[in-house]
Scaffold this motif. Structure first.
Motif, mmCIF file in Angstrom:
data_model
loop_
_atom_site.group_PDB
_atom_site.id
_atom_site.type_symbol
_atom_site.label_atom_id
_atom_site.label_comp_id
_atom_site.label_asym_id
_atom_site.label_seq_id
_atom_site.Cartn_x
_atom_site.Cartn_y
_atom_site.Cartn_z
ATOM 1 N N LYS A 104 83.580 2.073 61.061
ATOM 2 C CA LYS A 104 83.036 3.266 60.410
ATOM 3 C C LYS A 104 83.131 3.221 58.890
ATOM 4 C CE LYS A 104 83.887 6.508 64.202
ATOM 5 N NZ LYS A 104 84.505 7.810 64.566
ATOM 6 N N SER A 129 83.286 11.835 59.300
ATOM 7 C CA SER A 129 82.569 10.563 59.276
ATOM 8 C C SER A 129 81.147 10.662 59.824
ATOM 9 C CB SER A 129 83.358 9.502 60.054
ATOM 10 O OG SER A 129 83.581 9.899 61.390
ATOM 11 N N ASP A 130 80.872 11.673 60.668
ATOM 12 C CA ASP A 130 79.516 11.856 61.189
ATOM 13 C C ASP A 130 78.786 13.010 60.506
ATOM 14 O OD1 ASP A 130 79.665 9.762 63.040
ATOM 15 O OD2 ASP A 130 80.724 11.032 64.479
#
Length: 206
Positions: free
Chosen positions: A116, A188-189
């Motif tokens: 990620k 993170s999304d």
């Protein structure tokens, strides 16, 4: 044996803080109190610190470290924030939160999530930690002090000294730390996801 450094919790003595900064600049690993229990910390460019933390905590290479920052300006050097994340993180700091955000190139690849490309960051509110970071002039690479079999990080400095006397360079006593871990919020999304509920109020990210 680890050096035992006593620091006033509300009005940290510059001399004591300076001693700890000098140790960190000499590649030291310290155990220090935060608003969410004790943590292990070293400089981001320490040659040995990350591996020593892994050995102390019996961790593998996939462990995610946290960058403990002084303020929002410093945090912004190491993570990318869109407008929504900027407002949400700004409103919640300083405080007992850890935020998972996309890492900038300032973060060494070995400390970012392999897939990620994210890293955990936080801005604690305790006067001692803020004084230490201000004098050091850079973030601490940090990890919660959880030894195998422990459910929570310790809050007693002498317990830490007894357990880690031969594996860290200094143990700091700066008053009673918090007893709850940080609340972890993953951006993170894009949208915030609370992945661990701790001392910080998670409702602001609902």
């Amino acid at each position: 044996m680890a050096r035992f450094v006593e620091v006033h919790p509300q009005d940290p003595q510059p001399r004591a803080v300076g001693q700890l900064v000098a140790l960190l600049r000499e590649d030291a690993l310290i155990a220090y109190p935060t608003d969410s229990g004790y943590a292990l910390g070293c400089r981001l460019d320490s040659r040995t610190g990350a591996d020593r933390i892994r050995r102390v905590r019996h961790l593998d290479d996939r462990h995610h470290f946290t960058l403990v920052c002084l303020d929002f300006a410093q945090l912004g050097q190491f993570v990318h924030l869109d407008n929504a994340a900027f407002r949400a993180v700004k409103a919640a700091t300083p405080g007992p939160y850890t935020f998972v955000l996309p890492a900038t190139r300032e973060v060494p690849k070995r400390f970012a999530h392999a897939k990620k490309k994210t890293v955990g960051v936080r801005i604690p509110g305790t006067p001692f930690v803020r004084a230490l970071l201000g004098e050091l002039g850079e973030p601490l690479l940090s990890s919660t002090l959880l030894l195998p079999g422990w459910e929570r990080p310790p809050t007693d400095s002498w317990t830490v000294k007894e357990e880690l006397d031969h594996v860290v360079d200094a143990v700091v006593d700066a008053g009673e730390p918090g007893s709850e871990p940080t609340t972890v919020v993953d951006f993170s999304d894009g949208a915030p996801e609370v992945v661990r509920v701790g001392a910080g109020d998670p409702s602001r990210f609902a």
